[in-house]
Motif scaffolding. Sequence first.
Motif, PDB file in Angstrom:
ATOM      1  N   THR A 108       0.819  -1.212   0.000  1.00  0.00           N
ATOM      2  CA  THR A 108       0.000   0.000   0.000  1.00  0.00           C
ATOM      3  C   THR A 108       0.853   1.262   0.000  1.00  0.00           C
ATOM      4  OG1 THR A 108      -1.843  -1.117   1.094  1.00  0.00           O
ATOM      5  CG2 THR A 108      -1.775   1.274   1.292  1.00  0.00           C
ATOM      6  N   VAL A 109       2.027   1.229   0.614  1.00  0.00           N
ATOM      7  CA  VAL A 109       2.858   2.428   0.688  1.00  0.00           C
ATOM      8  C   VAL A 109       3.336   2.866  -0.694  1.00  0.00           C
ATOM      9  CG1 VAL A 109       4.965   3.447   1.629  1.00  0.00           C
ATOM     10  CG2 VAL A 109       3.507   2.036   3.091  1.00  0.00           C
ATOM     11  N   PRO A 110       4.042   2.040  -1.477  1.00  0.00           N
ATOM     12  CA  PRO A 110       4.438   2.499  -2.812  1.00  0.00           C
ATOM     13  C   PRO A 110       3.263   2.689  -3.758  1.00  0.00           C
ATOM     14  CG  PRO A 110       5.045   0.197  -2.502  1.00  0.00           C
ATOM     15  CD  PRO A 110       4.623   0.719  -1.164  1.00  0.00           C
ATOM     16  N   THR A 155      -2.862  16.742  -0.062  1.00  0.00           N
ATOM     17  CA  THR A 155      -4.306  16.857  -0.304  1.00  0.00           C
ATOM     18  C   THR A 155      -4.962  15.501  -0.543  1.00  0.00           C
ATOM     19  OG1 THR A 155      -3.969  17.181  -2.688  1.00  0.00           O
ATOM     20  CG2 THR A 155      -4.057  19.163  -1.293  1.00  0.00           C
ATOM     21  N   ALA A 156      -4.174  14.438  -0.454  1.00  0.00           N
ATOM     22  CA  ALA A 156      -4.668  13.103  -0.789  1.00  0.00           C
ATOM     23  C   ALA A 156      -5.587  12.555   0.292  1.00  0.00           C
ATOM     24  CB  ALA A 156      -3.484  12.160  -1.003  1.00  0.00           C
ATOM     25  N   GLY A 157      -6.298  11.494  -0.066  1.00  0.00           N
ATOM     26  CA  GLY A 157      -7.147  10.785   0.879  1.00  0.00           C
ATOM     27  C   GLY A 157      -6.934   9.291   0.768  1.00  0.00           C
ATOM     28  N   ARG A 169       0.209   4.140   9.188  1.00  0.00           N
ATOM     29  CA  ARG A 169       1.063   5.038   9.959  1.00  0.00           C
ATOM     30  C   ARG A 169       2.166   5.644   9.092  1.00  0.00           C
ATOM     31  NH1 ARG A 169       5.014   2.448  11.624  1.00  0.00           N
ATOM     32  NH2 ARG A 169       6.530   3.925  10.831  1.00  0.00           N
ATOM     33  N   ARG A 170       2.751   4.861   8.227  1.00  0.00           N
ATOM     34  CA  ARG A 170       3.846   5.343   7.380  1.00  0.00           C
ATOM     35  C   ARG A 170       3.350   6.388   6.368  1.00  0.00           C
ATOM     36  NH1 ARG A 170       6.848   1.233   4.359  1.00  0.00           N
ATOM     37  NH2 ARG A 170       8.379   2.901   4.234  1.00  0.00           N
ATOM     38  N   LEU A 171       2.142   6.222   5.878  1.00  0.00           N
ATOM     39  CA  LEU A 171       1.597   7.218   4.960  1.00  0.00           C
ATOM     40  C   LEU A 171       1.326   8.537   5.680  1.00  0.00           C
ATOM     41  CD1 LEU A 171      -0.796   4.989   2.817  1.00  0.00           C
ATOM     42  CD2 LEU A 171       1.356   6.042   2.074  1.00  0.00           C
ATOM     43  N   VAL A 172       0.870   8.443   6.936  1.00  0.00           N
ATOM     44  CA  VAL A 172       0.689   9.668   7.724  1.00  0.00           C
ATOM     45  C   VAL A 172       2.035  10.354   7.912  1.00  0.00           C
ATOM     46  CG1 VAL A 172       0.065  10.557  10.000  1.00  0.00           C
ATOM     47  CG2 VAL A 172      -1.411   8.882   8.880  1.00  0.00           C
ATOM     48  N   GLU A 173       3.053   9.596   8.210  1.00  0.00           N
ATOM     49  CA  GLU A 173       4.377  10.180   8.396  1.00  0.00           C
ATOM     50  C   GLU A 173       4.927  10.774   7.097  1.00  0.00           C
ATOM     51  OE1 GLU A 173       6.767   7.126  10.146  1.00  0.00           O
ATOM     52  OE2 GLU A 173       5.900   7.425  12.145  1.00  0.00           O
ATOM     53  N   ALA A 174       4.433  10.293   5.957  1.00  0.00           N
ATOM     54  CA  ALA A 174       4.846  10.834   4.666  1.00  0.00           C
ATOM     55  C   ALA A 174       4.092  12.103   4.293  1.00  0.00           C
ATOM     56  CB  ALA A 174       4.661   9.782   3.575  1.00  0.00           C
ATOM     57  N   GLY A 175       3.094  12.499   5.118  1.00  0.00           N
ATOM     58  CA  GLY A 175       2.382  13.750   4.877  1.00  0.00           C
ATOM     59  C   GLY A 175       0.886  13.640   4.721  1.00  0.00           C
ATOM     60  N   LEU A 176       0.335  12.420   4.755  1.00  0.00           N
ATOM     61  CA  LEU A 176      -1.116  12.238   4.642  1.00  0.00           C
ATOM     62  C   LEU A 176      -1.805  12.729   5.921  1.00  0.00           C
ATOM     63  CD1 LEU A 176      -3.645  11.014   3.224  1.00  0.00           C
ATOM     64  CD2 LEU A 176      -3.032   8.833   4.296  1.00  0.00           C
ATOM     65  N   TYR A 200      -6.095  -1.734  11.860  1.00  0.00           N
ATOM     66  CA  TYR A 200      -5.754  -0.313  11.710  1.00  0.00           C
ATOM     67  C   TYR A 200      -4.490  -0.085  10.880  1.00  0.00           C
ATOM     68  CZ  TYR A 200      -9.058   0.770  15.485  1.00  0.00           C
ATOM     69  OH  TYR A 200     -10.183   0.916  16.254  1.00  0.00           O
ATOM     70  N   ASP A 201      -3.557  -1.026  10.922  1.00  0.00           N
ATOM     71  CA  ASP A 201      -2.270  -0.884  10.216  1.00  0.00           C
ATOM     72  C   ASP A 201      -1.533   0.380  10.649  1.00  0.00           C
ATOM     73  OD1 ASP A 201      -2.686  -3.270   8.979  1.00  0.00           O
ATOM     74  OD2 ASP A 201      -3.142  -2.434   7.009  1.00  0.00           O
ATOM     75  N   LEU A 202      -1.550   0.639  11.942  1.00  0.00           N
ATOM     76  CA  LEU A 202      -0.884   1.806  12.521  1.00  0.00           C
ATOM     77  C   LEU A 202       0.287   1.394  13.418  1.00  0.00           C
ATOM     78  CD1 LEU A 202      -4.031   3.883  13.504  1.00  0.00           C
ATOM     79  CD2 LEU A 202      -2.346   4.517  11.758  1.00  0.00           C
ATOM     80  N   ARG A 203       0.771   0.203  13.256  1.00  0.00           N
ATOM     81  CA  ARG A 203       1.839  -0.294  14.106  1.00  0.00           C
ATOM     82  C   ARG A 203       3.126   0.504  13.935  1.00  0.00           C
ATOM     83  NH1 ARG A 203       1.655  -5.954  15.967  1.00  0.00           N
ATOM     84  NH2 ARG A 203      -0.380  -6.865  15.469  1.00  0.00           N
ATOM     85  N   ASP A 204       3.959   0.451  14.958  1.00  0.00           N
ATOM     86  CA  ASP A 204       5.296   1.020  14.858  1.00  0.00           C
ATOM     87  C   ASP A 204       6.160   0.125  13.964  1.00  0.00           C
ATOM     88  OD1 ASP A 204       4.666   3.111  16.603  1.00  0.00           O
ATOM     89  OD2 ASP A 204       5.156   1.890  18.360  1.00  0.00           O
ATOM     90  N   GLY A 205       7.293   0.664  13.523  1.00  0.00           N
ATOM     91  CA  GLY A 205       8.202  -0.115  12.689  1.00  0.00           C
ATOM     92  C   GLY A 205       7.744  -0.162  11.239  1.00  0.00           C
ATOM     93  N   ARG A 206       8.343  -1.066  10.495  1.00  0.00           N
ATOM     94  CA  ARG A 206       8.009  -1.237   9.083  1.00  0.00           C
ATOM     95  C   ARG A 206       7.593  -2.677   8.836  1.00  0.00           C
ATOM     96  NH1 ARG A 206      11.940  -0.395   3.740  1.00  0.00           N
ATOM     97  NH2 ARG A 206      10.487  -1.371   2.263  1.00  0.00           N
TER      98      ARG A 206
END
Length: 302
Positions: free
Chosen positions: A119-121, A133-135, A156-163, A143-149
């Motif tokens: 989902t990330v790439p 401005t994405a959704g 969580r990683r998409l939020v950290e990328a600016g979502l 939830y897929d909000l876990r720490d780590g990768r």
Amino acid sequence: MAGNTASLSYDDLWPRAGDWPGSETINGDLDLALIGIPTARTSLSSTNADATPAAVRDALRRYSPFAHAPDADIDVLTLADAGDIVDPDGEEDAATQRVADVATRSRLVVALGGDNAATVPAALGAWGSDVATAGLITFDAHYDLRDGRSNGSPVRRLVEAGLDGRRIVQIGIQDFANSRAYAERARELGITVIGRDALLERSVDDVLAEALEIAGSAGGPIHVDLDVDVCDRSVAPACPASAPGGIAAHELRRAARVAAQHPRVSSIDITEIDATTDAVDGRTVRLAALCVLEAAAGLAVR
């Protein structure tokens, strides 16, 4: 896995889906581009999800491109297969760029995972410079909000990328499949959560109408993550984390078609299937293949 499709019957009047040319062979823009993102190495569960894109392509040939709705004519679309990305786990930036290259030519990108790390790439590539401005809409038990990768961390990683979390809607979140800490994290981020039980009382169309309004509120592109473990385990036995009581196969198929109809939906991924552990009849992989066709039918309606 289900038997090889090489033995399928041939009929001039019954064309088979999935025989799409490579994207490089088509000059000009595409309506829908299929691309494989075979992530598996960071999965929290043992998986051979990297085998799934090929299995879904094979399963597509079990179906026809014909849909009865007169405006859902897949034959009017320019469809192409961009192949599989090599080593998306190890070269995620390159995978993101590959999706971006395909997305610049396509109205809709449909990415075949792989586990949910795809989902990330898939999302970042389709969004390009529009992350702010994405959704995001997820159909997922988790939830897929876990720490780590891992396959448990893409949101969580998409939020950290600016979502912006306020433009994330998570549909199908299940009891007994998550933790209090991550539920609180979702609330803190402003994520809209529509639990599995809501789909017992509301139609997929109704829920998606709400989700699309929220995810598209800033006018940017929308990515839709179809994590197939949102489905009941009876229809998705090849998803390591699917559970009894998930949504029905017809609900996931409807989600794919309705989402693809929306003009701001630029990308959809189908993830979390390990094709090597499917039932003998291949029911999970076949469901994924049908979601590809539903997305194409939805795009034809736009």
